[in-house]
Design an enzyme around this catalytic site. Structure first.
Site, PDB file in Angstrom:
ATOM      1  N   GLU A 184      23.293  27.580 -17.069  1.00 47.17           N
ATOM      2  CA  GLU A 184      23.628  28.142 -15.749  1.00 47.17           C
ATOM      3  C   GLU A 184      24.266  27.092 -14.831  1.00 47.17           C
ATOM      4  O   GLU A 184      23.769  26.836 -13.725  1.00 47.17           O
ATOM      5  CB  GLU A 184      22.386  28.758 -15.093  1.00 47.17           C
ATOM      6  CG  GLU A 184      21.889  29.973 -15.839  1.00 47.17           C
ATOM      7  CD  GLU A 184      20.687  30.645 -15.178  1.00 47.17           C
ATOM      8  OE1 GLU A 184      20.029  30.027 -14.324  1.00 47.17           O
ATOM      9  OE2 GLU A 184      20.395  31.802 -15.539  1.00 47.17           O
ATOM     10  N   GLU A 195      20.756  36.334 -20.949  1.00 53.13           N
ATOM     11  CA  GLU A 195      19.491  36.377 -20.206  1.00 53.13           C
ATOM     12  C   GLU A 195      19.490  37.596 -19.305  1.00 53.13           C
ATOM     13  O   GLU A 195      20.492  37.892 -18.635  1.00 53.13           O
ATOM     14  CB  GLU A 195      19.340  35.145 -19.293  1.00 53.13           C
ATOM     15  CG  GLU A 195      18.955  33.863 -19.977  1.00 53.13           C
ATOM     16  CD  GLU A 195      18.702  32.764 -18.950  1.00 53.13           C
ATOM     17  OE1 GLU A 195      18.288  33.076 -17.817  1.00 53.13           O
ATOM     18  OE2 GLU A 195      18.939  31.594 -19.290  1.00 53.13           O
ATOM     19  N   CYS A 224      28.351  17.848  -5.651  1.00 51.86           N
ATOM     20  CA  CYS A 224      27.601  16.641  -5.296  1.00 51.86           C
ATOM     21  C   CYS A 224      28.477  15.785  -4.394  1.00 51.86           C
ATOM     22  O   CYS A 224      29.667  15.627  -4.643  1.00 51.86           O
ATOM     23  CB  CYS A 224      27.210  15.861  -6.552  1.00 51.86           C
ATOM     24  SG  CYS A 224      26.460  14.260  -6.187  1.00 51.86           S
ATOM     25  N   PHE A 247       5.442  33.634 -13.071  1.00 49.95           N
ATOM     26  CA  PHE A 247       5.348  35.053 -12.726  1.00 49.95           C
ATOM     27  C   PHE A 247       6.604  35.828 -13.108  1.00 49.95           C
ATOM     28  O   PHE A 247       6.718  37.016 -12.811  1.00 49.95           O
ATOM     29  CB  PHE A 247       5.046  35.224 -11.236  1.00 49.95           C
ATOM     30  CG  PHE A 247       3.723  34.610 -10.833  1.00 49.95           C
ATOM     31  CD1 PHE A 247       2.554  34.978 -11.488  1.00 49.95           C
ATOM     32  CD2 PHE A 247       3.661  33.649  -9.838  1.00 49.95           C
ATOM     33  CE1 PHE A 247       1.331  34.407 -11.141  1.00 49.95           C
ATOM     34  CE2 PHE A 247       2.453  33.076  -9.486  1.00 49.95           C
ATOM     35  CZ  PHE A 247       1.284  33.453 -10.143  1.00 49.95           C
ATOM     36  N   HIS A 248       7.566  35.130 -13.721  1.00 54.23           N
ATOM     37  CA  HIS A 248       8.761  35.830 -14.222  1.00 54.23           C
ATOM     38  C   HIS A 248       8.346  36.628 -15.459  1.00 54.23           C
ATOM     39  O   HIS A 248       7.629  36.135 -16.322  1.00 54.23           O
ATOM     40  CB  HIS A 248       9.828  34.790 -14.586  1.00 54.23           C
ATOM     41  CG  HIS A 248      11.191  35.369 -14.803  1.00 54.23           C
ATOM     42  ND1 HIS A 248      11.480  36.226 -15.845  1.00 54.23           N
ATOM     43  CD2 HIS A 248      12.342  35.220 -14.108  1.00 54.23           C
ATOM     44  CE1 HIS A 248      12.758  36.562 -15.779  1.00 54.23           C
ATOM     45  NE2 HIS A 248      13.297  35.979 -14.737  1.00 54.23           N
ATOM     46  N   ARG A 299      15.042  21.254 -11.506  1.00 55.02           N
ATOM     47  CA  ARG A 299      15.923  21.215 -12.668  1.00 55.02           C
ATOM     48  C   ARG A 299      17.350  21.036 -12.176  1.00 55.02           C
ATOM     49  O   ARG A 299      17.608  21.125 -10.982  1.00 55.02           O
ATOM     50  CB  ARG A 299      15.786  22.475 -13.517  1.00 55.02           C
ATOM     51  CG  ARG A 299      16.109  23.748 -12.773  1.00 55.02           C
ATOM     52  CD  ARG A 299      15.959  24.961 -13.683  1.00 55.02           C
ATOM     53  NE  ARG A 299      16.531  26.143 -13.043  1.00 55.02           N
ATOM     54  CZ  ARG A 299      16.648  27.318 -13.625  1.00 55.02           C
ATOM     55  NH1 ARG A 299      16.242  27.502 -14.865  1.00 55.02           N
ATOM     56  NH2 ARG A 299      17.179  28.332 -12.994  1.00 55.02           N
ATOM     57  N   CYS A 309      24.277  14.542 -10.971  1.00 53.55           N
ATOM     58  CA  CYS A 309      25.603  14.491 -10.365  1.00 53.55           C
ATOM     59  C   CYS A 309      26.615  14.792 -11.461  1.00 53.55           C
ATOM     60  O   CYS A 309      26.673  14.060 -12.458  1.00 53.55           O
ATOM     61  CB  CYS A 309      25.840  13.108  -9.785  1.00 53.55           C
ATOM     62  SG  CYS A 309      27.580  12.769  -9.463  1.00 53.55           S
TER      63      CYS A 309
HETATM   64 ZN   LIG Z   1      27.684  12.806  -7.243  1.00 60.62          ZN
END
Ligand SMILES: [Zn+2]
Length: 662
Positions: free
Chosen positions: A150, A305, A158, A355-356, A111, A115
């Site tokens: 997040e 969260e 990047c 498993f979270h 995930r 960029c």
């Molecule tokens: Zn980049």
């Protein structure tokens, strides 16, 4: 008026209905209503399901989810779904995948694979955000916008060619000319003088240490590049739905993003906090993060969260013992959150987070987890009156991201053992143990109203920072290795503490970091012995400077270790436990904990509005002395308490509302 138009406290979690058949959705909303859930976060990772082909949207399933939630009285924190670009976008434009410092382009399949500087990626997110906003602008379930997810968790920077171009544009804005850049970066060192902008690149993996001034600008740029992604989506949401609050979920005390700047760009501060149940310092670390969240906009925030029990991403994922989910949730409320939200509602059957833990675990409703979820929902409803109330702190800890980034530059510092999060905790921990409310503040903020301001470290300190601190009338404490460099990471002329020299009345002749395991004794004027670790300094003091403590033994024997000029204290060392110094400062400043002196170990005490939270993180019961003349009602039990000492069970809490005396 709370964070959203919903009354009372918020309760719920991330909901990923696309992972389940529709018949499960109906069970979900029925159980959510049973648990008292009033807000869920939806569609965080749904881009590939909402836009399966370029420009072709499939909103039908999400329409049904939102309608179903609304029919059961549940509002939605609706994500713009841009946290992970879909496969078609990545395959058509492989250049939007991020590149690491070694030049490797990262593959699809996790995930946050984007960029931040990619115009293709940004344009695609803005198109989707607009489609979402136009689709759901009138939907009665829409309570809040949740942009991306997040930021900087996996992709904080990047190093691709597009990012290099964006970096150059950012540098041209900051330094105006190549001469300005060469001067700011000190490129006369190690033969780095640039003669054309195209020669300037991100600080990729190099044979040796990279230019720390370049790295500092890179960290500033990387925070700004992600913020530009957020702001591009925010502009669309504000255009289409101006009255819906906009947030993105922060990650507590995170080095990569300058949250002062970020918080100013959002309506509501929200946080994802995952204290490790196996960490004995979990409670104090969480408290520091929560106080930062409350301080960012100086208003209530939302724990968006948290883990009901175990997470899935540590090497060993320890579950929360019975009662700990409730205790940790009440802790967030005590520190200013206007709700308790989890990742996630229903435990996944597949993927990296299968498993979270979840509010509704694999085992369903015949589980301890579900019983604790129901009980917590009831507790949250009992505390509805807490929503919107504030915290008054007399102590502030200074936190500056520029300084943090400068301090933690690799391979170029006197010691790499000075880590800002630990330096903050070294002061925060004894304050927390004394039940003293603490705000965080950037060095430029108006500090009026505080009686004690502590800068655990201000490595990067500008003349403006110094002037703001000189104008502060309360007690000021500055930790070691402060006032070292200017905004371009150039050492101040004449050495540390640079622009703080007059205020503190000291001059640092030498830094003397200590190797691991080596200690240095420090003795205060009244004979109290402290142990310094990690860092000491050779200080010279001016005539008007009082010496509060001196080194004993070793090459610094007899030299000043802690000094005071007027109301400004300077520490040239890092005491293992600054409590003896802190207690003197608190007495001088007239600051006591919210329960007065004498909070038992393991008990956390927070005042929020008229309410007093007492949280016992310990394994045994604890008795907290309280004024006898005030009677209380414990909001969690409805039990009247006569005043005087209150006993709190292990991993239990009370939330006390004062009762008027008859
Ligand atoms: Zn980049």
């Amino acid at each position: 008026m709370g964070l959203t138009r919903l009354p009372g406290l918020l309760f719920g979690g991330d909901y990923n209905p696309e992972q389940w058949p529709e018949e499960v959705w109906r069970e979900d909303v029925r159980l959510m209503a049973e648990a008292g859930v009033n807000l869920v976060t939806v569609a965080v990772f749904s881009w590939s399901r909402l836009e399966p082909r370029p420009g072709s949207y499939e909103f039908g399933w999400l329409d049904r989810v939102l309608d179903l939630l609304h029919a059961h009285g549940i509002a939605v924190d609706l994500a713009t779904a841009t946290a992970t670009p879909p496969p078609w976008l990545v395959r058509a434009h492989p250049e939007i995948q991020p590149v690491d410092a070694a030049g490797t382009r990262l593959e699809f399949g996790s995930r946050q694979g984007y960029c931040p500087s990619s115009p293709v990626f940004r344009a695609a997110t803005v198109r989707l955000a607009r489609a979402m906003a136009e689709r759901y602008r009138e939907h009665p379930a829409l309570a809040m916008w949740h942009i991306s997810n997040e930021y900087a968790d996996h992709t904080a920077e990047c190093f691709c060619a597009e990012s290099a171009r964006d970096f150059r544009r950012w540098l041209q804005g900051r330094h105006r000319s190549l001469d300005g850049l060469n001067a700011a970066w000190g490129t006369s060192c190690w033969g780095q003088h640039y003669t054309d902008w195209t020669q300037v690149e991100p600080p990729r993996k190099a044979p040796g240490p990279v230019n720390p001034a370049q790295l500092l600008d890179w960290r500033r740029f990387s925070s700004d590049a992600l913020l530009a992604c957020f702001e591009a989506e925010r502009a669309v949401l504000k255009e289409v739905t101006p009255d819906i609050p906009v947030t993105t979920n922060f990650m507590s005390v995170l080095r990569d993003l300058d949250y002062w700047t970020w918080a100013a760009a959002e309506d509501v501060v929200t946080d994802d906090a995952y204290p490790d149940p196996a960490d004995p310092r979990a409670a104090v670390k969480a408290a520091l993060g929560y106080d930062l969240m409350r301080s960012l906009k100086r208003q209530p925030w939302l724990l968006l969260e948290s883990a009901p029990s175990a997470v899935s991403w540590r090497p060993v994922n320890v579950p929360k013992d019975p009662g700990v989910m409730r205790l940790h949730s009440l802790q967030a409320l005590a520190h200013g959150s206007d709700g308790v939200m989890f990742f996630q509602w229903r435990q996944a059957r597949y993927g990296p987070e299968k498993f979270h833990s979840a509010m509704l675990p694999h085992g369903g409703t015949a589980t301890r987890q579900w019983r604790e979820t129901l009980a917590l929902g009831a507790d949250v409803r009992r505390l509805a009156g807490v929503a919107g109330t504030g915290t008054r702190a007399e102590v502030a800890l200074l936190l500056d991201w520029d300084s943090w980034w400068g301090l933690e530059a690799p391979e170029s510092m006197p010691s790499d053992r000075l880590r800002l999060h630990e330096l903050l905790l070294s002061w925060y921990t004894p304050l927390h143990a004394r039940g003293i409310a603490v705000d965080l503040a950037p060095p430029g903020r108006d500090l009026a109203g505080y009686r004690l301001v502590i800068a655990p470290n201000l490595y990067l300190c500008t003349a403006e920072h110094a002037a703001a601190l000189a104008g502060f009338p309360g007690r000021l404490v500055v930790g070691p290795f402060s006032g070292v460099v200017d905004a371009a990471d150039r050492v101040h002329e004449g050495g540390a503490p640079g622009p703080l020299r007059d205020l503190l009345g000291v001059r640092v002749e030498e830094w003397r970091p200590l190797p691991d395991g080596v200690t240095q004794e420090v003795v205060t004027a009244d004979g109290t012995a402290l142990t310094a670790r990690t860092w000491t300094e050779w200080l010279d003091t001016s005539e008007a400077t009082e010496v509060l403590a001196r080194y004993r033994g070793g090459p610094l024997d007899g030299r000043p270790a802690v000094t005071r000029r007027g109301t400004a204290t300077y520490l040239g060392c890092l005491p293992e436990d600054p409590a003896p110094l802190l207690d003197g400062l608190l007495t001088d400043a007239g600051i006591t904990g919210v329960t007065g002196p004498g909070l038992p170990a393991g008990v956390e005490a927070c005042r929020r509005g008229p309410y007093l939270f007492l949280l016992n993180h310990g394994a045994g019961p604890a008795t907290v002395p309280l004024p006898v003349e005030t009677g209380f009602t414990d909001l969690l039990t409805g039990r009247p308490l006569p005043g005087g000492p209150v006993t709190v069970g292990p991993r239990d809490a009370v939330v006390l509302e004062p009762r008027p005396t008859p």
